[in-house]
Design a protein around this motif. Sequence first.
Motif, PDB file in Angstrom:
ATOM      1  N   ASP A 285       0.850  -1.189   0.000  1.00  0.00           N
ATOM      2  CA  ASP A 285       0.000   0.000   0.000  1.00  0.00           C
ATOM      3  C   ASP A 285       0.886   1.240   0.000  1.00  0.00           C
ATOM      4  OD1 ASP A 285      -2.125  -1.788   0.341  1.00  0.00           O
ATOM      5  OD2 ASP A 285      -2.018  -1.624   2.529  1.00  0.00           O
ATOM      6  N   ILE A 286       0.390   2.313  -0.581  1.00  0.00           N
ATOM      7  CA  ILE A 286       1.109   3.586  -0.547  1.00  0.00           C
ATOM      8  C   ILE A 286       0.213   4.648   0.064  1.00  0.00           C
ATOM      9  CG2 ILE A 286       2.518   3.021  -2.560  1.00  0.00           C
ATOM     10  CD1 ILE A 286       0.732   4.879  -4.216  1.00  0.00           C
ATOM     11  N   GLN A 287       0.850   5.690   0.610  1.00  0.00           N
ATOM     12  CA  GLN A 287       0.116   6.805   1.191  1.00  0.00           C
ATOM     13  C   GLN A 287       0.800   8.110   0.772  1.00  0.00           C
ATOM     14  OE1 GLN A 287       0.178   8.052   5.551  1.00  0.00           O
ATOM     15  NE2 GLN A 287      -1.798   6.965   5.453  1.00  0.00           N
ATOM     16  N   PHE A 288       0.032   8.987   0.131  1.00  0.00           N
ATOM     17  CA  PHE A 288       0.570  10.274  -0.285  1.00  0.00           C
ATOM     18  C   PHE A 288       0.566  11.245   0.894  1.00  0.00           C
ATOM     19  CE2 PHE A 288      -0.939   8.430  -4.239  1.00  0.00           C
ATOM     20  CZ  PHE A 288       0.105   8.713  -5.124  1.00  0.00           C
ATOM     21  N   PRO A 289       1.653  12.030   1.048  1.00  0.00           N
ATOM     22  CA  PRO A 289       1.716  12.971   2.178  1.00  0.00           C
ATOM     23  C   PRO A 289       0.845  14.209   1.978  1.00  0.00           C
ATOM     24  CG  PRO A 289       3.668  13.195   0.814  1.00  0.00           C
ATOM     25  CD  PRO A 289       2.893  12.029   0.267  1.00  0.00           C
ATOM     26  N   SER A 290       0.459  14.497   0.735  1.00  0.00           N
ATOM     27  CA  SER A 290      -0.358  15.681   0.455  1.00  0.00           C
ATOM     28  C   SER A 290      -1.202  15.432  -0.789  1.00  0.00           C
ATOM     29  CB  SER A 290       0.540  16.910   0.245  1.00  0.00           C
ATOM     30  OG  SER A 290       1.423  16.692  -0.850  1.00  0.00           O
ATOM     31  N   GLY A 291      -2.093  16.375  -1.083  1.00  0.00           N
ATOM     32  CA  GLY A 291      -2.940  16.234  -2.259  1.00  0.00           C
ATOM     33  C   GLY A 291      -4.287  15.624  -1.917  1.00  0.00           C
ATOM     34  N   PRO A 292      -5.125  15.403  -2.939  1.00  0.00           N
ATOM     35  CA  PRO A 292      -6.488  14.898  -2.695  1.00  0.00           C
ATOM     36  C   PRO A 292      -6.533  13.504  -2.094  1.00  0.00           C
ATOM     37  CG  PRO A 292      -5.969  14.916  -5.048  1.00  0.00           C
ATOM     38  CD  PRO A 292      -4.868  15.658  -4.373  1.00  0.00           C
ATOM     39  N   LEU A 293      -5.457  12.729  -2.237  1.00  0.00           N
ATOM     40  CA  LEU A 293      -5.437  11.359  -1.704  1.00  0.00           C
ATOM     41  C   LEU A 293      -4.649  11.261  -0.414  1.00  0.00           C
ATOM     42  CD1 LEU A 293      -4.837   9.403  -5.052  1.00  0.00           C
ATOM     43  CD2 LEU A 293      -6.998   9.744  -3.856  1.00  0.00           C
ATOM     44  N   ALA A 294      -4.242  12.376   0.147  1.00  0.00           N
ATOM     45  CA  ALA A 294      -3.411  12.383   1.355  1.00  0.00           C
ATOM     46  C   ALA A 294      -4.110  11.661   2.504  1.00  0.00           C
ATOM     47  CB  ALA A 294      -3.089  13.825   1.757  1.00  0.00           C
ATOM     48  N   GLY A 295      -3.322  10.845   3.215  1.00  0.00           N
ATOM     49  CA  GLY A 295      -3.850  10.174   4.404  1.00  0.00           C
ATOM     50  C   GLY A 295      -4.524   8.849   4.149  1.00  0.00           C
ATOM     51  N   ARG A 296      -4.783   8.508   2.894  1.00  0.00           N
ATOM     52  CA  ARG A 296      -5.450   7.233   2.578  1.00  0.00           C
ATOM     53  C   ARG A 296      -4.419   6.193   2.157  1.00  0.00           C
ATOM     54  NH1 ARG A 296      -9.722   8.321  -1.972  1.00  0.00           N
ATOM     55  NH2 ARG A 296      -9.772   6.035  -1.830  1.00  0.00           N
ATOM     56  N   TRP A 297      -4.632   4.960   2.605  1.00  0.00           N
ATOM     57  CA  TRP A 297      -3.780   3.862   2.134  1.00  0.00           C
ATOM     58  C   TRP A 297      -4.379   3.300   0.850  1.00  0.00           C
ATOM     59  CZ3 TRP A 297       0.922   3.247   3.736  1.00  0.00           C
ATOM     60  CH2 TRP A 297       1.289   3.622   5.040  1.00  0.00           C
ATOM     61  N   LEU A 298      -3.563   3.212  -0.188  1.00  0.00           N
ATOM     62  CA  LEU A 298      -4.016   2.748  -1.504  1.00  0.00           C
ATOM     63  C   LEU A 298      -3.206   1.525  -1.910  1.00  0.00           C
ATOM     64  CD1 LEU A 298      -4.014   6.290  -3.152  1.00  0.00           C
ATOM     65  CD2 LEU A 298      -6.026   5.044  -2.362  1.00  0.00           C
ATOM     66  N   GLU A 299      -3.884   0.438  -2.181  1.00  0.00           N
ATOM     67  CA  GLU A 299      -3.198  -0.792  -2.588  1.00  0.00           C
ATOM     68  C   GLU A 299      -2.705  -0.661  -4.025  1.00  0.00           C
ATOM     69  OE1 GLU A 299      -4.469  -5.314  -3.677  1.00  0.00           O
ATOM     70  OE2 GLU A 299      -5.406  -4.436  -1.898  1.00  0.00           O
ATOM     71  N   VAL A 300      -1.432  -0.960  -4.256  1.00  0.00           N
ATOM     72  CA  VAL A 300      -0.868  -0.829  -5.607  1.00  0.00           C
ATOM     73  C   VAL A 300      -0.204  -2.106  -6.119  1.00  0.00           C
ATOM     74  CG1 VAL A 300      -0.526   1.667  -5.452  1.00  0.00           C
ATOM     75  CG2 VAL A 300       1.296   0.115  -4.678  1.00  0.00           C
ATOM     76  N   ALA A 301       0.103  -3.077  -5.241  1.00  0.00           N
ATOM     77  CA  ALA A 301       0.824  -4.261  -5.725  1.00  0.00           C
ATOM     78  C   ALA A 301       0.717  -5.398  -4.720  1.00  0.00           C
ATOM     79  CB  ALA A 301       2.294  -3.923  -5.974  1.00  0.00           C
ATOM     80  N   GLY A 302       1.022  -6.600  -5.221  1.00  0.00           N
ATOM     81  CA  GLY A 302       1.198  -7.773  -4.384  1.00  0.00           C
ATOM     82  C   GLY A 302       2.645  -8.223  -4.516  1.00  0.00           C
ATOM     83  N   SER A 303       3.184  -8.870  -3.491  1.00  0.00           N
ATOM     84  CA  SER A 303       4.604  -9.226  -3.520  1.00  0.00           C
ATOM     85  C   SER A 303       4.892 -10.374  -2.569  1.00  0.00           C
ATOM     86  CB  SER A 303       5.448  -8.009  -3.135  1.00  0.00           C
ATOM     87  OG  SER A 303       5.186  -7.650  -1.778  1.00  0.00           O
ATOM     88  N   GLY A 304       6.144 -10.806  -2.556  1.00  0.00           N
ATOM     89  CA  GLY A 304       6.555 -11.825  -1.612  1.00  0.00           C
ATOM     90  C   GLY A 304       7.831 -12.521  -2.016  1.00  0.00           C
ATOM     91  N   GLN A 305       8.325 -13.358  -1.107  1.00  0.00           N
ATOM     92  CA  GLN A 305       9.483 -14.195  -1.392  1.00  0.00           C
ATOM     93  C   GLN A 305       9.017 -15.363  -2.260  1.00  0.00           C
ATOM     94  OE1 GLN A 305      12.059 -12.869   0.536  1.00  0.00           O
ATOM     95  NE2 GLN A 305      13.626 -13.998  -0.597  1.00  0.00           N
ATOM     96  N   VAL A 306       9.735 -15.641  -3.351  1.00  0.00           N
ATOM     97  CA  VAL A 306       9.297 -16.669  -4.293  1.00  0.00           C
ATOM     98  C   VAL A 306       9.217 -18.032  -3.599  1.00  0.00           C
ATOM     99  CG1 VAL A 306       9.755 -17.816  -6.494  1.00  0.00           C
ATOM    100  CG2 VAL A 306      10.352 -15.404  -6.199  1.00  0.00           C
ATOM    101  N   HIS A 307       8.086 -18.696  -3.779  1.00  0.00           N
ATOM    102  CA  HIS A 307       7.850 -19.994  -3.134  1.00  0.00           C
ATOM    103  C   HIS A 307       8.865 -21.024  -3.655  1.00  0.00           C
ATOM    104  CE1 HIS A 307       5.790 -23.615  -1.774  1.00  0.00           C
ATOM    105  NE2 HIS A 307       4.948 -22.852  -1.081  1.00  0.00           N
ATOM    106  N   PRO A 308       9.379 -21.900  -2.780  1.00  0.00           N
ATOM    107  CA  PRO A 308      10.354 -22.921  -3.223  1.00  0.00           C
ATOM    108  C   PRO A 308       9.850 -23.767  -4.384  1.00  0.00           C
ATOM    109  CG  PRO A 308      10.294 -22.820  -0.837  1.00  0.00           C
ATOM    110  CD  PRO A 308       9.188 -21.931  -1.319  1.00  0.00           C
ATOM    111  N   ASN A 309       8.540 -24.082  -4.407  1.00  0.00           N
ATOM    112  CA  ASN A 309       8.014 -24.880  -5.518  1.00  0.00           C
ATOM    113  C   ASN A 309       8.153 -24.141  -6.859  1.00  0.00           C
ATOM    114  OD1 ASN A 309       7.317 -26.915  -3.789  1.00  0.00           O
ATOM    115  ND2 ASN A 309       5.156 -26.352  -3.637  1.00  0.00           N
ATOM    116  N   VAL A 310       7.971 -22.825  -6.836  1.00  0.00           N
ATOM    117  CA  VAL A 310       8.120 -22.042  -8.062  1.00  0.00           C
ATOM    118  C   VAL A 310       9.588 -22.018  -8.484  1.00  0.00           C
ATOM    119  CG1 VAL A 310       7.785 -19.771  -9.126  1.00  0.00           C
ATOM    120  CG2 VAL A 310       6.101 -20.649  -7.485  1.00  0.00           C
ATOM    121  N   ILE A 311      10.502 -21.906  -7.511  1.00  0.00           N
ATOM    122  CA  ILE A 311      11.935 -21.958  -7.811  1.00  0.00           C
ATOM    123  C   ILE A 311      12.271 -23.291  -8.471  1.00  0.00           C
ATOM    124  CG2 ILE A 311      14.246 -22.046  -6.795  1.00  0.00           C
ATOM    125  CD1 ILE A 311      13.184 -19.253  -6.763  1.00  0.00           C
TER     126      ILE A 311
END
Length: 358
Positions: A285-311
């Motif tokens: 999630d990201i949060q802008f310090p100013s502007g119309p979206l300031a103060g809101r958490w906005l989801e932008v991506a999914g992530s993680g450590q690559v699973h051993p099975n995928v490796i």
Amino acid sequence: MNDLTTVVEAARAAFELAHTPADLENTKAQYLGKSGRITEMMKGMATLSVEEKKTQGAAINLAKQTIEAALNARRQALADAELQAQLQAEALDVSLPGRQRGQGGLHPVSLTLERIEAIFGSMGFEVAQGPEIESDWFNFTALNTPEDHPARSMHDTFYVEGGSETAPNLLRTHTSPMQIRHAVQHVKKHRLAAEGSSNTSGLFSGAMPEIRVIAPGRTYRVDSDATHSPMFHQCEGLWVGEAVSFKDLKYVFTDFCRTFFENKDLVLRFRPSFFPFTEPSAEIDIQFPSGPLAGRWLEVAGSGQVHPNVIRNMGLDPERYIGFAFGMGPDRLTMLRYGVNDLRLFFDGDIRFLSQFR
């Protein structure tokens, strides 16, 4: 001779009075037609002597040639007058300013994709490409997605002809299959270089350069509303090496977001989540310090450590190799960057909207 002179002058005068080609041809008939005055004079020579025929015939031919010359001159004059009238009617004012074609520009999503590629390119990431019609193995199985996962349902995925019941083909639901394809080719290339043979069985645990790649492109899911489209864009990222940690993921993606939005004060939050192809996993999630979206958490991506099975499915030994992966939506990043609140605007083709990004 006086009669011939009079006829010639009369013909010239009559031709001058003709103002259209049709009038001129009618006048011509009076002098050069089958019953015209010159023709009648030729017929009247029958009663003349041989010597008179020679003299009179030559005079009549000369008069005829003079009348024909006057006729042709008048024809040309009428044609020139008609051309001039046409040119006047169809005249172009060359002093008017020219009409320029509108200048085109890149689509806002294309601008975002170029920006993403440039930022990750500066970090040493390659750009991978792959087919949009994908096999079940690359799209799901290789990414550790179980057979009963909802993403495999026909309510979420567009299946297409050409596969089999056990190995169907589909429109890719994400661009992660390109990561697998790239990694498999990367491992195969360095396995051959290291082992000196075509044997590709077993997991590779030898030394090789890191895999660092992003995979931007179109993806497809059965979904459509103001924030979703059946066709949308994704950009997946992968970094695999011998000592790539979650700390590297946080550093790379934080630097990317702050550079993309040109805001060094942008705050990121990694929120625990679940994905079958990473472990541990996190939503970003990201949060802008100013502007119309300031103060809101906005989801932008999914992530993680690559699973051993995928490796393992990449052909690598997970005891030696580890890495991280992330996936984000360029369409959503475009909406946030430019303040667009309806995803469908990107695909409507409305020039009024698109011209703002020229």
